[in-house]
Design an enzyme around this catalytic site. Sequence first.
Site, PDB file in Angstrom:
ATOM      1  N   ARG A 157      48.304 -26.912  36.459  1.00 41.60           N
ATOM      2  CA  ARG A 157      49.333 -25.965  36.657  1.00 41.60           C
ATOM      3  C   ARG A 157      49.471 -25.749  38.193  1.00 41.60           C
ATOM      4  O   ARG A 157      48.647 -24.820  38.755  1.00 41.60           O
ATOM      5  CB  ARG A 157      48.888 -24.594  35.959  1.00 41.60           C
ATOM      6  CG  ARG A 157      50.203 -23.741  35.520  1.00 41.60           C
ATOM      7  CD  ARG A 157      49.667 -22.371  35.101  1.00 41.60           C
ATOM      8  NE  ARG A 157      49.395 -22.768  33.497  1.00 41.60           N
ATOM      9  CZ  ARG A 157      50.155 -22.806  32.617  1.00 41.60           C
ATOM     10  NH1 ARG A 157      51.473 -22.867  32.664  1.00 41.60           N
ATOM     11  NH2 ARG A 157      49.646 -23.055  31.266  1.00 41.60           N
ATOM     12  N   ARG A 213      50.843 -34.210  34.966  1.00 40.17           N
ATOM     13  CA  ARG A 213      49.988 -34.087  33.871  1.00 40.17           C
ATOM     14  C   ARG A 213      49.600 -35.473  33.204  1.00 40.17           C
ATOM     15  O   ARG A 213      48.513 -35.473  32.592  1.00 40.17           O
ATOM     16  CB  ARG A 213      50.739 -33.105  32.825  1.00 40.17           C
ATOM     17  CG  ARG A 213      50.856 -31.573  33.294  1.00 40.17           C
ATOM     18  CD  ARG A 213      51.070 -30.865  32.145  1.00 40.17           C
ATOM     19  NE  ARG A 213      50.899 -29.223  32.681  1.00 40.17           N
ATOM     20  CZ  ARG A 213      50.802 -28.301  31.956  1.00 40.17           C
ATOM     21  NH1 ARG A 213      51.036 -28.418  30.524  1.00 40.17           N
ATOM     22  NH2 ARG A 213      50.606 -27.342  32.349  1.00 40.17           N
ATOM     23  N   ARG A 223      57.557 -24.000  40.616  1.00 37.50           N
ATOM     24  CA  ARG A 223      57.536 -22.866  39.813  1.00 37.50           C
ATOM     25  C   ARG A 223      56.452 -21.625  40.339  1.00 37.50           C
ATOM     26  O   ARG A 223      55.332 -22.384  40.898  1.00 37.50           O
ATOM     27  CB  ARG A 223      57.044 -23.004  38.506  1.00 37.50           C
ATOM     28  CG  ARG A 223      58.243 -23.885  37.786  1.00 37.50           C
ATOM     29  CD  ARG A 223      57.923 -24.089  36.363  1.00 37.50           C
ATOM     30  NE  ARG A 223      58.790 -25.037  35.670  1.00 37.50           N
ATOM     31  CZ  ARG A 223      58.633 -25.647  34.616  1.00 37.50           C
ATOM     32  NH1 ARG A 223      57.596 -25.780  33.943  1.00 37.50           N
ATOM     33  NH2 ARG A 223      59.706 -26.230  33.954  1.00 37.50           N
TER      34      ARG A 223
END
Length: 429
Positions: free
Chosen positions: A277, A390, A262
């Site tokens: 992230r 995560r 992403r």
Amino acid sequence: MHDIRAIRENPAAFDAALSRRGAQPMSAQVLAVDEARRGKILAAETAQAEQNRASKEVGAAKAAGNEAEFERLRALVAQKKADIARLNEEAAQEDARLRDLLLTIPNLPLADVPDGADEEGNVELRRWGTPRALPFPAKEHYEIPAAQAGLDFATAAKLSGSRFVVLKGAITRLHRALAQFMLDTHVNEHGLTEMWTPVLVRDDAMLGTGQLPKFAEDSYQTTNGWWLIPTSEVTLTNTVAGEILDWETLPIRMTAHTQCFRSEAGSAGRDTAGMLRQHQFEKVEMVSITTPEQSAEEHERMTACAEAILQKLGLPYRVMVLCTGDMGFGATRTHDLEVWLPGQDTYREISSVSVCGAFQARRMNARFRPEGGKPDFVHTLNGSGLAVGRCLIAVLENGQQEDGSVDLPAVLHPYLGGKTRITAEGVLA
């Protein structure tokens, strides 16, 4: 994508549902294009009927020796033929306009989804586990001595830039163990079929699950046109694209562990520290293909599958139902699982489980044949089961000890050769 017939039948309800998401009313614009498209189709059909009638009369005029009428009718036939070609082309253009417009409109929320403008409107459904009271100041994952040797952000930046990480030693093995544990649990206990899919896909696959056209900037595209998947939701869901499935085969339940990519274009400046992230990460994804009658129950089942992973790992979490303003583009209802991170002293998202209704299926033309009925669109669901990176963060932060070591969940010990902890020096022990 939306059913144009439903918009025609109740445009006010369509606009009201969009307004709950904070979107502008779209029915008038959609129906104007639809009316223009239908007008061109009707005109083409009328011209075709006139051409057919004139074609029949040409022979009669010729047989009667009426040369003037014969020439007039022959010219009329030619003119109608040209008109039909032009009108069909214009109808195709309006049809493309309508499809392009519908592809940009988000899914409609279910009636029981709470209203809200952003994440502040999300509603907590339940909690599991009690956050551990640490007798020392909690550290974030990248500050824990046991993890620091295995999280190499400097080398990753040299190789690729920001928002990448190189994993080393014990952290790499723990990361791999988490993914394997998730897959084994989903396959052996939850009955999902394990899949292995490409990470490069065509435009149609990204369009089918809603990443295109709206979110092109959030994804990476190669110079020869392939897209790097943001999640294996794209590949798993598109396995049924263009198919008509037998109702007896549903639900279809799949899982896959893949690399995900992403650009994080919409999150500049957020969570820049550590590996929360990243541009490249791994997920174990779950996807279900169901009948419309099965989808609500399947949503609860998939949420429970994701919860089971956290429970086995002993990680406290809460389940949130997202409000209308915080749901993803293709979702009609979403449950977020938020895991407790002591280093941030808060809960952070680790899984989103969404039901999309027929929204993706209509884009993909994925249908099923009910018993004794006509083909209908399937319902699609997707959810993280879980985001591996995560989950790694949560295991490190919840297992941190005052001496800088990390105690590891018992369920992972068999995947780590019987090792139970990572020492402050970054060694499995």
